[in-house]
Design a protein around this motif. Structure first.
Motif, PDB file in Angstrom:
ATOM      1  N   UNK A  69       0.845  -1.186   0.000  1.00 14.60           N
ATOM      2  CA  UNK A  69       0.000   0.000   0.000  1.00 14.60           C
ATOM      3  C   UNK A  69       0.879   1.234   0.000  1.00 14.60           C
ATOM      4  N   UNK A  70       0.474   2.230  -0.786  1.00 11.74           N
ATOM      5  CA  UNK A  70       1.214   3.482  -0.847  1.00 11.74           C
ATOM      6  C   UNK A  70       0.315   4.617  -0.372  1.00 11.74           C
ATOM      7  N   UNK A  71       0.834   5.822  -0.436  1.00 15.38           N
ATOM      8  CA  UNK A  71       0.070   6.961   0.042  1.00 15.38           C
ATOM      9  C   UNK A  71      -1.196   7.168  -0.780  1.00 15.38           C
ATOM     10  N   UNK A  72      -2.249   7.617  -0.132  1.00 10.17           N
ATOM     11  CA  UNK A  72      -3.494   7.901  -0.829  1.00 10.17           C
ATOM     12  C   UNK A  72      -4.317   6.666  -1.108  1.00 10.17           C
ATOM     13  N   UNK A  73      -4.006   5.552  -0.417  1.00 16.56           N
ATOM     14  CA  UNK A  73      -4.784   4.329  -0.617  1.00 16.56           C
ATOM     15  C   UNK A  73      -4.465   3.610  -1.911  1.00 16.56           C
TER      16      UNK A  73
ATOM     17  N   UNK B 133       9.820  -1.437  -8.157  1.00 17.92           N
ATOM     18  CA  UNK B 133       8.790  -0.406  -8.016  1.00 17.92           C
ATOM     19  C   UNK B 133       7.530  -0.748  -8.793  1.00 17.92           C
ATOM     20  N   UNK B 134       7.671  -1.285 -10.016  1.00 19.92           N
ATOM     21  CA  UNK B 134       6.473  -1.529 -10.817  1.00 19.92           C
ATOM     22  C   UNK B 134       6.259  -2.988 -11.214  1.00 19.92           C
ATOM     23  N   UNK B 135       7.040  -3.889 -10.661  1.00 19.22           N
ATOM     24  CA  UNK B 135       6.722  -5.305 -10.767  1.00 19.22           C
ATOM     25  C   UNK B 135       6.951  -5.988 -12.094  1.00 19.22           C
ATOM     26  N   UNK B 136       7.584  -5.318 -13.045  1.00 14.52           N
ATOM     27  CA  UNK B 136       7.853  -5.969 -14.326  1.00 14.52           C
ATOM     28  C   UNK B 136       9.206  -5.534 -14.848  1.00 14.52           C
ATOM     29  N   UNK B 137       9.775  -6.374 -15.690  1.00 12.91           N
ATOM     30  CA  UNK B 137      11.084  -6.075 -16.282  1.00 12.91           C
ATOM     31  C   UNK B 137      10.877  -5.742 -17.752  1.00 12.91           C
TER      32      UNK B 137
ATOM     33  N   UNK C 170      -1.897   1.342  -4.560  1.00 10.37           N
ATOM     34  CA  UNK C 170      -1.068   0.154  -4.380  1.00 10.37           C
ATOM     35  C   UNK C 170       0.060   0.132  -5.397  1.00 10.37           C
ATOM     36  N   UNK C 171       1.115  -0.569  -5.026  1.00  7.46           N
ATOM     37  CA  UNK C 171       2.260  -0.769  -5.913  1.00  7.46           C
ATOM     38  C   UNK C 171       2.506  -2.265  -5.955  1.00  7.46           C
TER      39      UNK C 171
END
Length: 123
Positions: free
Chosen positions: A44-48, A112-116, A50-51
């Motif tokens: 969970x990141x800021x502002x509700x 950070x974004x889950x993919x390469x 998700x990452x």
């Protein structure tokens, strides 16, 4: 490096913290993405929001002259950010990976974004 006020006063004395860090000021440990069977973690990141973070992955979207192809990651060959990452097979942005299509440079941030995402190197 700390971007806060100096811990020393003009007189040379110590300046003590006014308060502890607030929730939004806290950081988190980096997700060091390793080569292996794909395992993702949602945080969970800021502002509700998700990452999605890639804990381990063996799939890369490689950009070639003919378009984008899915490739299997075999190894980390070079990593300018930290030479120890090569030994530990950790993928970060800018790392050079060995795929079944050839060598490629990583352009995304897997932690950070889950993919390469990568660009094929012409050798």
């Amino acid at each position: 490096m700390n971007h806060a006020r100096s811990t020393k006063k003009r007189t040379g004395g110590r300046r003590r913290a006014v308060r502890k860090k607030r929730k939004h000021e806290l950081g988190s440990a980096p997700t060091e993405t390793q080569v292996g069977d794909q395992k993702l973690k949602t945080v969970e990141t800021q502002g509700g929001n998700t990452k999605v973070r890639a804990v381990t992955t063996d799939v890369a979207s490689v950009s070639t002259n003919g378009g984008v192809e899915s490739a299997t990651i075999e190894d980390v060959v070079e990593n300018a950010s930290n030479p120890n990452y090569v030994r530990r097979n950790i993928i970060t942005k800018g790392a050079i990976i060995e795929t079944d299509l050839g060598r490629a440079r990583v352009t995304s941030r897997p932690g950070q974004d889950g993919q390469v995402n990568a660009v094929l190197l012409d050798e």
